[in-house]
Every structure is written in C-alpha cells, then in structure tokens.
Design a protein around this motif. Structure first.
Motif, PDB file in Angstrom:
ATOM      1  N   ARG A  36       0.826  -1.210   0.000  1.00 54.55           N
ATOM      2  CA  ARG A  36       0.000   0.000   0.000  1.00 54.55           C
ATOM      3  C   ARG A  36       0.862   1.264   0.000  1.00 54.55           C
ATOM      4  N   GLU A  37       1.975   1.258   0.723  1.00 51.07           N
ATOM      5  CA  GLU A  37       2.868   2.421   0.747  1.00 51.07           C
ATOM      6  C   GLU A  37       3.474   2.657  -0.638  1.00 51.07           C
ATOM      7  N   THR A  38       3.857   1.595  -1.310  1.00 49.38           N
ATOM      8  CA  THR A  38       4.383   1.713  -2.671  1.00 49.38           C
ATOM      9  C   THR A  38       3.316   2.285  -3.601  1.00 49.38           C
ATOM     10  N   GLU A  39       2.079   1.799  -3.447  1.00 49.08           N
ATOM     11  CA  GLU A  39       0.975   2.326  -4.253  1.00 49.08           C
ATOM     12  C   GLU A  39       0.775   3.810  -3.988  1.00 49.08           C
ATOM     13  N   ARG A  40       0.800   4.197  -2.727  1.00 47.03           N
ATOM     14  CA  ARG A  40       0.590   5.601  -2.368  1.00 47.03           C
ATOM     15  C   ARG A  40       1.652   6.502  -3.005  1.00 47.03           C
ATOM     16  N   SER A  42       3.257   5.912  -5.770  1.00 48.41           N
ATOM     17  CA  SER A  42       2.983   6.000  -7.207  1.00 48.41           C
ATOM     18  C   SER A  42       1.786   6.902  -7.473  1.00 48.41           C
ATOM     19  N   TYR A  43       0.807   6.938  -6.552  1.00 47.91           N
ATOM     20  CA  TYR A  43      -0.353   7.809  -6.715  1.00 47.91           C
ATOM     21  C   TYR A  43       0.048   9.279  -6.680  1.00 47.91           C
ATOM     22  N   VAL A  44       1.034   9.623  -5.852  1.00 44.90           N
ATOM     23  CA  VAL A  44       1.491  11.011  -5.779  1.00 44.90           C
ATOM     24  C   VAL A  44       1.953  11.470  -7.154  1.00 44.90           C
ATOM     25  N   GLU A  45       2.792  10.669  -7.782  1.00 48.82           N
ATOM     26  CA  GLU A  45       3.293  11.034  -9.108  1.00 48.82           C
ATOM     27  C   GLU A  45       2.170  11.035 -10.141  1.00 48.82           C
ATOM     28  N   GLU A  46       1.274  10.072 -10.037  1.00 51.06           N
ATOM     29  CA  GLU A  46       0.163   9.982 -10.984  1.00 51.06           C
ATOM     30  C   GLU A  46      -0.766  11.197 -10.854  1.00 51.06           C
ATOM     31  N   VAL A  47      -1.047  11.620  -9.627  1.00 50.71           N
ATOM     32  CA  VAL A  47      -1.898  12.791  -9.411  1.00 50.71           C
ATOM     33  C   VAL A  47      -1.257  14.024 -10.041  1.00 50.71           C
ATOM     34  N   LYS A  48       0.014  14.213  -9.780  1.00 47.62           N
ATOM     35  CA  LYS A  48       0.714  15.373 -10.341  1.00 47.62           C
ATOM     36  C   LYS A  48       0.623  15.376 -11.866  1.00 47.62           C
ATOM     37  N   GLU A  49       0.879  14.226 -12.457  1.00 45.31           N
ATOM     38  CA  GLU A  49       0.881  14.109 -13.917  1.00 45.31           C
ATOM     39  C   GLU A  49      -0.521  14.322 -14.505  1.00 45.31           C
ATOM     40  N   ASP A  58       0.308  22.820 -11.774  1.00 40.36           N
ATOM     41  CA  ASP A  58       0.988  21.895 -10.869  1.00 40.36           C
ATOM     42  C   ASP A  58       0.207  21.796  -9.566  1.00 40.36           C
ATOM     43  N   ILE A  59       0.320  20.633  -8.932  1.00 38.26           N
ATOM     44  CA  ILE A  59      -0.338  20.416  -7.643  1.00 38.26           C
ATOM     45  C   ILE A  59       0.538  19.510  -6.797  1.00 38.26           C
ATOM     46  N   GLU A  60       0.524  19.751  -5.494  1.00 36.95           N
ATOM     47  CA  GLU A  60       1.187  18.852  -4.545  1.00 36.95           C
ATOM     48  C   GLU A  60       0.069  18.157  -3.774  1.00 36.95           C
ATOM     49  N   PRO A  61      -0.181  16.870  -4.079  1.00 34.74           N
ATOM     50  CA  PRO A  61      -1.323  16.183  -3.472  1.00 34.74           C
ATOM     51  C   PRO A  61      -1.186  16.030  -1.960  1.00 34.74           C
ATOM     52  N   THR A  62      -2.319  16.192  -1.284  1.00 33.41           N
ATOM     53  CA  THR A  62      -2.381  15.995   0.158  1.00 33.41           C
ATOM     54  C   THR A  62      -2.663  14.518   0.443  1.00 33.41           C
ATOM     55  N   GLU A  63      -2.616  14.150   1.714  1.00 31.70           N
ATOM     56  CA  GLU A  63      -2.964  12.778   2.101  1.00 31.70           C
ATOM     57  C   GLU A  63      -4.411  12.469   1.715  1.00 31.70           C
ATOM     58  N   ASP A  64      -5.302  13.442   1.881  1.00 23.00           N
ATOM     59  CA  ASP A  64      -6.701  13.253   1.484  1.00 23.00           C
ATOM     60  C   ASP A  64      -6.812  13.032  -0.023  1.00 23.00           C
ATOM     61  N   ASP A  65      -6.026  13.788  -0.791  1.00 21.18           N
ATOM     62  CA  ASP A  65      -6.044  13.609  -2.245  1.00 21.18           C
ATOM     63  C   ASP A  65      -5.624  12.195  -2.628  1.00 21.18           C
ATOM     64  N   ILE A  66      -4.620  11.676  -1.950  1.00 21.27           N
ATOM     65  CA  ILE A  66      -4.136  10.324  -2.251  1.00 21.27           C
ATOM     66  C   ILE A  66      -5.221   9.295  -1.943  1.00 21.27           C
ATOM     67  N   LEU A  67      -5.886   9.452  -0.815  1.00 18.43           N
ATOM     68  CA  LEU A  67      -6.985   8.546  -0.472  1.00 18.43           C
ATOM     69  C   LEU A  67      -8.102   8.638  -1.514  1.00 18.43           C
ATOM     70  N   LYS A  68      -8.422   9.855  -1.932  1.00 20.09           N
ATOM     71  CA  LYS A  68      -9.457  10.032  -2.955  1.00 20.09           C
ATOM     72  C   LYS A  68      -9.077   9.331  -4.255  1.00 20.09           C
ATOM     73  N   GLN A  70      -7.138   6.717  -4.576  1.00 23.71           N
ATOM     74  CA  GLN A  70      -7.293   5.274  -4.366  1.00 23.71           C
ATOM     75  C   GLN A  70      -8.748   4.860  -4.568  1.00 23.71           C
ATOM     76  N   LEU A  71      -9.659   5.592  -3.968  1.00 23.35           N
ATOM     77  CA  LEU A  71     -11.077   5.277  -4.101  1.00 23.35           C
ATOM     78  C   LEU A  71     -11.560   5.483  -5.539  1.00 23.35           C
ATOM     79  N   TRP A  72     -11.102   6.552  -6.176  1.00 26.85           N
ATOM     80  CA  TRP A  72     -11.442   6.864  -7.570  1.00 26.85           C
ATOM     81  C   TRP A  72     -11.053   5.707  -8.479  1.00 26.85           C
ATOM     82  N   LYS A  73      -9.847   5.185  -8.274  1.00 26.55           N
ATOM     83  CA  LYS A  73      -9.395   4.064  -9.097  1.00 26.55           C
ATOM     84  C   LYS A  73     -10.189   2.790  -8.803  1.00 26.55           C
ATOM     85  N   GLU A  74     -10.521   2.575  -7.519  1.00 20.96           N
ATOM     86  CA  GLU A  74     -11.326   1.413  -7.154  1.00 20.96           C
ATOM     87  C   GLU A  74     -12.710   1.496  -7.791  1.00 20.96           C
TER      88      GLU A  74
END
Length: 105
Positions: A36-40, A42-49, A58-68, A70-74
C-alpha cells in the motif's frame, strides 16, 4: 543428549501454533502495508501528472487527495450513482465537482 550436544545448559524454546499464526499474521500485515505504501507513492506522481494534463497546473497532493485517488481508481473513475466518468480535476483542486467517498454497500 547421547552425543553430549544437549546438556543441562541447553535452552529449548517451544512455539505453539497460536504464536506461529500471530507471527504469520504480523508478516502478512507488514507485507500488505508495504504494498500500500508503494501504491501511495505512485499515486502522488500519478496525481501530479494527470492534474497537469487536465488543468495545465501543478499540484502537490495531500494525504486526502491520495486517499481520494485510491477510491477513484477502485470505482474505475466512474460516479457510482450517475455512471458519469470523473476526471481527476473533478475532485481534486480548488473547485471540485465531486466528493469521493467510501461507498456504502
């Protein structure tokens, strides 16, 4: 004992199956958390891109953004209620159109 390898100073540790199961469970949890940490990360880079592609900003994703994310992809990037496709800028950034939440089964 006959060969003199084990004597009165030898310590014997006996593990019960219950303890082995607990150790296995701890290892499984540690492995799961590592994935899950590895996924998180990768999500940071994916969100930015993706955010840059959609908005040009440009955006620097927050912890909430990363959780969102994850849910978005699910949810396969689709609104569970309307079936509408959701872009990343639709729920991250200054003017979100959607809230991404855990669905209630």
């Amino acid at each position: 004992m006959k060969e003199g390898v084990i004597d009165h100073k030898t310590e014997v540790h006996v593990e019960y199956a219950r303890e082995l199961n607990d150790a296995n469970m701890r290892q499984a949890i540690a492995d799961y958390n590592k994935v899950r940490e590895t996924e998180r990360k990768s999500y940071v880079e994916e969100v930015k891109e993706l955010y840059k592609e959609e908005t040009g900003k440009d955006i620097e994703p927050t912890e909430d953004d990363i959780l969102k994310v994850q849910l978005w992809k699910e949810q396969e990037k689709i609104c569970l209620y309307t079936g509408q496709q959701i872009g990343i800028a639709d729920f991250i950034g200054p003017n979100p159109k959607f809230d991404i939440e855990h669905p209630i089964p």
